[in-house]
Write a protein that holds these residues in place. Structure first.
Motif: not given
Length: 301
Positions: A46-54, A56-73
């Motif tokens: 339902s959601t995949t978390a992608f861990v990136c460098e940031s 502004r913070a220790d990590r940046r997480l981006r979240f994608f469902s199979p159809t769209a990006e989500r702001d949180r999960s």
């Protein structure tokens, strides 16, 4: 072509094939939005978390469902930080996580439990007719009136607004057979993303509540184990004085009716909330990702 390590991680559980699964890519730097979306679609969670460098913070997480990006999960956040901890990518401690538009605090305990800041609790009592809500859930209105005299229905938001509906006994909650269009109409009228029916009558001796979440506006017939709804519900029962002082954390169980039982721990004073849980990796592999300008399908190896 680029190959990235990918995981499937079950969140809010310490047992495999339980809780809520999330995809996790521990190193997503350099991937385009189209590549992120394609990986999420291939994994199928339902959601995949992608861990990136940031910056502004220790990590940046981006979240994608199979159809769209989500702001949180919340469940994918727990899955990602648990996977990083398990594989030595970070130590137990406190971290800042960047997401779309904000940063959030995360704490990883030495036992691998991940705690996530949700935010301030906003609670508004609502008064839909018991008969209407009962019909939407496919249960008798008496099961709502019985507990509703002391605990009214409310829209509670610690990150997302949920219509929380107390049900008197587990037996009746187990009989819920929702009329999804009616649930969606009810939620739209009170500006909620979904309906969370719960009871203090639980399966596990440690649990405080048993909850079932329905969010047809998102195409979700029934949620598995949802951190946003559990956190909102925990803050609500605390603010209503429904728990005695001996209850330190609100322990919310769910997912049993989908054969994916899990547990969300909620630390709340009724004014704000944190949610926490364990996670376990069920699949560890790699995925070949076509270059950003290629149209080839992603191939799992």
């Amino acid at each position: 072509m680029d190959t990235r390590d990918v995981l499937l991680v079950d969140a809010f559980t310490a047992e495999p094939m339980a809780g809520t699964p999330a995809g996790v890519v521990r190193d997503a730097d350099g991937l385009s939005d189209d590549q992120l979306a394609a990986i999420a679609g291939e994994l199928g969670a339902s959601t995949t978390a992608f861990v990136c460098e940031s910056d502004r913070a220790d990590r940046r997480l981006r979240f994608f469902s199979p159809t769209a990006e989500r702001d949180r999960s919340d469940h994918a956040t727990v899955a990602a930080f648990a996977a990083l901890f398990e594989r030595g990518g970070l130590e137990a401690g406190e971290y800042e996580m960047e997401t779309i538009g904000r940063t959030r605090d995360v704490e990883v305990k030495p036992d691998g439990t991940v705690w996530l800041e949700q935010g301030e609790a906003r609670i508004e009592t609502v008064s839909p007719e018991y008969d209407e809500v009962a019909d939407a859930l496919g249960i008798d209105a008496a099961t709502l009136r019985d507990v509703g005299a002391d605990l009214p229905m409310a829209v509670t938001d610690t990150g997302e607004p949920w219509l929380v509906v107390p049900v008197n006994y587990f037996e009746h909650l187990s009989r819920v057979d929702p009329d999804l269009p009616a649930v969606q109409d009810l939620c739209e009228r009170v500006d909620a993303v979904g309906l969370y029916a719960f009871t203090f009558d639980t399966i596990g001796g440690e649990a405080t509540l048993h909850g079932r979440g329905f969010a047809p506006s998102r195409g979700v017939t029934e949620d598995l184990v949802t951190g946003t709804a559990a956190g909102a519900c925990g803050a609500y029962v605390r603010s209503e004085g429904a728990l005695d002082n001996t209850v330190d954390q609100v322990v919310v169980e769910g997912g049993h009716f989908l054969d994916r039982p899990g547990t969300v721990r909620v630390d709340t004073d009724g004014l704000e909330a944190w949610v926490g849980g364990r996670a376990v990796t069920t699949m560890d592999g790699s995925m070949t990702v076509p270059d950003a300008d290629e149209d080839d399908d992603i191939i799992e190896i």
